[in-house]
Design an enzyme around this catalytic site. Structure first.
Site, PDB file in Angstrom:
ATOM      1  N   ARG A 165      -4.228  -1.681  -2.940  1.00  0.00           N
ATOM      2  CA  ARG A 165      -4.098  -0.334  -3.525  1.00  0.00           C
ATOM      3  C   ARG A 165      -5.463   0.327  -3.669  1.00  0.00           C
ATOM      4  NH1 ARG A 165      -0.221  -2.018  -2.287  1.00  0.00           N
ATOM      5  NH2 ARG A 165       1.814  -2.196  -3.285  1.00  0.00           N
ATOM      6  N   SER A 239       5.160   2.291  -9.727  1.00  0.00           N
ATOM      7  CA  SER A 239       4.400   1.324 -10.524  1.00  0.00           C
ATOM      8  C   SER A 239       3.270   2.029 -11.265  1.00  0.00           C
ATOM      9  CB  SER A 239       3.766   0.269  -9.616  1.00  0.00           C
ATOM     10  OG  SER A 239       4.757  -0.328  -8.832  1.00  0.00           O
ATOM     11  N   GLU A 334      -2.507   2.577 -12.009  1.00  0.00           N
ATOM     12  CA  GLU A 334      -2.496   2.879 -10.570  1.00  0.00           C
ATOM     13  C   GLU A 334      -2.605   4.389 -10.275  1.00  0.00           C
ATOM     14  OE1 GLU A 334       0.378   0.813  -7.773  1.00  0.00           O
ATOM     15  OE2 GLU A 334       0.748   2.890  -7.240  1.00  0.00           O
TER      16      GLU A 334
HETATM   17  C1  LIG Z   1       9.545   5.999  -7.184  1.00  0.00           C
HETATM   18  C2  LIG Z   1       8.185   5.715  -6.629  1.00  0.00           C
HETATM   19  C3  LIG Z   1       7.969   4.551  -5.894  1.00  0.00           C
HETATM   20  C4  LIG Z   1       6.710   4.270  -5.364  1.00  0.00           C
HETATM   21  N1  LIG Z   1       6.549   3.134  -4.638  1.00  0.00           N
HETATM   22  C5  LIG Z   1       5.346   2.838  -4.106  1.00  0.00           C
HETATM   23  C6  LIG Z   1       5.188   1.655  -3.323  1.00  0.00           C
HETATM   24  O1  LIG Z   1       6.123   0.910  -3.092  1.00  0.00           O
HETATM   25  N2  LIG Z   1       3.962   1.381  -2.825  1.00  0.00           N
HETATM   26  C7  LIG Z   1       2.894   2.218  -3.032  1.00  0.00           C
HETATM   27  O2  LIG Z   1       1.799   1.910  -2.550  1.00  0.00           O
HETATM   28  N3  LIG Z   1       3.024   3.358  -3.765  1.00  0.00           N
HETATM   29  C8  LIG Z   1       4.214   3.678  -4.297  1.00  0.00           C
HETATM   30  N4  LIG Z   1       4.364   4.822  -5.038  1.00  0.00           N
HETATM   31  C9  LIG Z   1       3.194   5.688  -5.274  1.00  0.00           C
HETATM   32  C10 LIG Z   1       3.085   6.896  -4.294  1.00  0.00           C
HETATM   33  O3  LIG Z   1       4.310   7.125  -3.662  1.00  0.00           O
HETATM   34  C11 LIG Z   1       2.015   6.659  -3.225  1.00  0.00           C
HETATM   35  O4  LIG Z   1       0.771   6.424  -3.820  1.00  0.00           O
HETATM   36  C12 LIG Z   1       1.877   7.877  -2.293  1.00  0.00           C
HETATM   37  O5  LIG Z   1       1.018   7.562  -1.222  1.00  0.00           O
HETATM   38  C13 LIG Z   1       1.348   9.114  -3.005  1.00  0.00           C
HETATM   39  O6  LIG Z   1       1.483  10.190  -2.099  1.00  0.00           O
HETATM   40  P1  LIG Z   1       1.486  11.683  -2.613  1.00  0.00           P
HETATM   41  O7  LIG Z   1       1.453  12.564  -1.422  1.00  0.00           O
HETATM   42  O8  LIG Z   1       2.587  11.905  -3.570  1.00  0.00           O
HETATM   43  O9  LIG Z   1       0.075  11.720  -3.361  1.00  0.00           O
HETATM   44  P2  LIG Z   1      -0.368  12.634  -4.583  1.00  0.00           P
HETATM   45  O10 LIG Z   1       0.214  12.104  -5.847  1.00  0.00           O
HETATM   46  O11 LIG Z   1      -0.137  14.064  -4.279  1.00  0.00           O
HETATM   47  O12 LIG Z   1      -1.931  12.329  -4.572  1.00  0.00           O
HETATM   48  C14 LIG Z   1      -2.417  11.055  -4.899  1.00  0.00           C
HETATM   49  C15 LIG Z   1      -3.956  11.104  -4.852  1.00  0.00           C
HETATM   50  O13 LIG Z   1      -4.389  11.383  -3.526  1.00  0.00           O
HETATM   51  C16 LIG Z   1      -5.104  12.615  -3.478  1.00  0.00           C
HETATM   52  N5  LIG Z   1      -4.695  13.274  -2.234  1.00  0.00           N
HETATM   53  C17 LIG Z   1      -3.440  13.636  -1.867  1.00  0.00           C
HETATM   54  N6  LIG Z   1      -3.436  14.118  -0.609  1.00  0.00           N
HETATM   55  C18 LIG Z   1      -4.718  14.050  -0.180  1.00  0.00           C
HETATM   56  C19 LIG Z   1      -5.381  14.378   1.039  1.00  0.00           C
HETATM   57  N7  LIG Z   1      -4.717  14.890   2.081  1.00  0.00           N
HETATM   58  N8  LIG Z   1      -6.725  14.174   1.133  1.00  0.00           N
HETATM   59  C20 LIG Z   1      -7.419  13.663   0.097  1.00  0.00           C
HETATM   60  N9  LIG Z   1      -6.857  13.340  -1.087  1.00  0.00           N
HETATM   61  C21 LIG Z   1      -5.521  13.520  -1.213  1.00  0.00           C
HETATM   62  C22 LIG Z   1      -4.706  13.365  -4.721  1.00  0.00           C
HETATM   63  O14 LIG Z   1      -5.714  14.300  -5.118  1.00  0.00           O
HETATM   64  C23 LIG Z   1      -4.536  12.226  -5.717  1.00  0.00           C
HETATM   65  O15 LIG Z   1      -5.773  11.800  -6.214  1.00  0.00           O
HETATM   66  C24 LIG Z   1       5.623   5.154  -5.584  1.00  0.00           C
HETATM   67  C25 LIG Z   1       5.836   6.334  -6.325  1.00  0.00           C
HETATM   68  C26 LIG Z   1       7.099   6.608  -6.820  1.00  0.00           C
HETATM   69  C27 LIG Z   1       7.324   7.898  -7.580  1.00  0.00           C
END
Ligand SMILES: Cc1cc2nc3c(=O)[nH]c(=O)nc-3n(C[C@H](O)[C@H](O)[C@H](O)COP(=O)(O)OP(=O)(O)OC[C@H]3O[C@@H](n4cnc5c(N)ncnc54)[C@H](O)[C@@H]3O)c2cc1C
Length: 339
Positions: A165, A239, A334
């Site tokens: 992570r 998580s 996380e």
């Molecule tokens: C129900 C649920 C289940 C999940 N299961 C998992 C799992 O199994 N495994 C896992 O690893 N994660 C899991 N996650 C966490 C999440 O889905 C991941 O971390 C995902 O990659 C976040 O993507 P996002 O586009 O929503 O990021 P955001 O929440 O929009 O951003 C996360 C971070 O990245 C930055 N960011 C976003 N886009 C960019 C970009 N293009 N360039 C630079 N920085 C950027 C943001 O500023 C922030 O700091 C889960 C979340 C939920 C709600």
């Protein structure tokens, strides 16, 4: 031309549904719009918040700056060799839709990562992982725009410094780059990874010739739906804590009082503890005080009343203190908190 919307409520842009406002909000669909947004922020002295699907952030207060929603779209097969295809996806593509697309096209390797929320651009930031596979296992390269110089730079796997992570974008290069696209190295014939216990258990009665990538994806989706609340109905960020990595000596000390502690070996000297088990054993499953600890999975904090992220952080602090005093183990959050 992009619209800069003032005092913009971000409730629909974060899966905790926290109703906090950004001073300004803009959606960008290409590098030209992104560069213009960076210029706007610089001229107005505004801090930046990049948003993908908002599924890994905790917004605990109004954001005094510019929230930039990355909406770059598109995917293409950039090259192939005998065994592999290289598929490039733009940062704003939805992760789960991309996994389904690759399954349909018979590009294999993403099946264990089915149904993870969020977008392509954020996936490398924390090297998303699930059911025994991490993004780094299928990663070829990414392009990212450097905020300071405006240059687009290509990152190899080594340059990304992926960890559990974790990546360089959370450490040495934090807040310095915006990821614009990610290229995946996928296989033309299936190479299944089914060693993860929950997956192996679900497949015990299935004969080897019936185990396909589609079936693995289906099982992963079924397990995820049974364990994790859908953020659309019960707001959450998955998580809330990383699984802590501790020394084998610490494990032995915990085993004195908790012989059933769940631990996965990392190497000769360290193990990964199941954070959900620690939180559950410390008595937090089902706890509710504004935010709540999910009944089916204690690692997931939920925000049923759609409060500000500070309500979730308050519960998280209680849990961290309790796990520390019960097991002597420090939990690390996380999702990233803003502002
Ligand atoms: C129900 C649920 C289940 C999940 N299961 C998992 C799992 O199994 N495994 C896992 O690893 N994660 C899991 N996650 C966490 C999440 O889905 C991941 O971390 C995902 O990659 C976040 O993507 P996002 O586009 O929503 O990021 P955001 O929440 O929009 O951003 C996360 C971070 O990245 C930055 N960011 C976003 N886009 C960019 C970009 N293009 N360039 C630079 N920085 C950027 C943001 O500023 C922030 O700091 C889960 C979340 C939920 C709600």
């Amino acid at each position: 031309m992009s619209l800069y919307l003032p005092h913009f409520n971000l409730q629909n842009y974060n899966t905790l549904a926290s109703p906090v406002c950004a001073e300004f909000f803009v959606s960008v669909k290409d590098e030209v719009e992104l560069m213009a947004a960076l210029k706007f922020a610089k001229e107005n002295n505004l801090p930046l918040l990049f948003l993908g699907g908002g599924s890994n952030i905790v917004l605990h207060d109004d954001f005094p700056g510019l929230a930039i929603h990355i909406q770059f779209m598109g995917k293409e097969l950039v090259r192939e060799d005998l065994e592999h295809v290289y598929i490039k996806a733009a940062a704003g593509e939805n992760w789960s839709d991309f996994v389904d697309y690759c399954l349909d096209e018979q590009f294999w390797g993403l099946e264990n990562l089915s149904l993870i929320p969020g977008n392509i651009g954020a996936a490398p930031i924390q090297n998303i992982g699930a059911y025994g596979v991490e993004l780094k296992d299928v990663f070829s390269e990414l392009t990212a725009l450097e905020i300071k110089s405006g240059l687009s730079i290509t990152f190899t796997p080594e340059a990304c410094q992926f960890g559990y992570r974790d990546s360089v974008f959370k450490n040495a290069l934090k807040d310095q780059f915006i990821i614009t696209s990610v290229t995946f190295k996928l296989t033309k014939s299936p190479s299944l990874k089914i060693h993860y216990p929950a997956l192996r258990d679900a497949l015990t009665n299935v004969s080897a010739d019936k185990i396909t990538p589609e079936l693995v994806s289906q099982i992963v989706c079924d397990i995820r739906r049974s364990k994790l609340p859908d953020p659309k109905t019960i707001p959450n960020v998955g998580s809330f804590f990383k699984n802590p990595i501790v020394s084998t000596a610490t494990l032995s000390a915990i085993q004195q009082s908790f012989p059933n502690v769940v631990a996965y070996p990392i190497d000769d000297n360290s193990v990964k503890l199941a954070a959900g088990w620690l939180i559950d054993k410390a008595g937090w499953k089902g706890f509710r005080q504004g935010a709540a600890v999910h009944e089916q999975q204690a690692l997931v904090l939920t925000n049923p009343y759609r409060l500000s992220g500070s309500a979730v952080l308050e519960v998280a602090e209680l849990i961290k203190a309790s796990v520390l005093s019960t097991f002597g183990v420090e939990l690390e959050q996380e999702p990233r908190s803003y502002p």
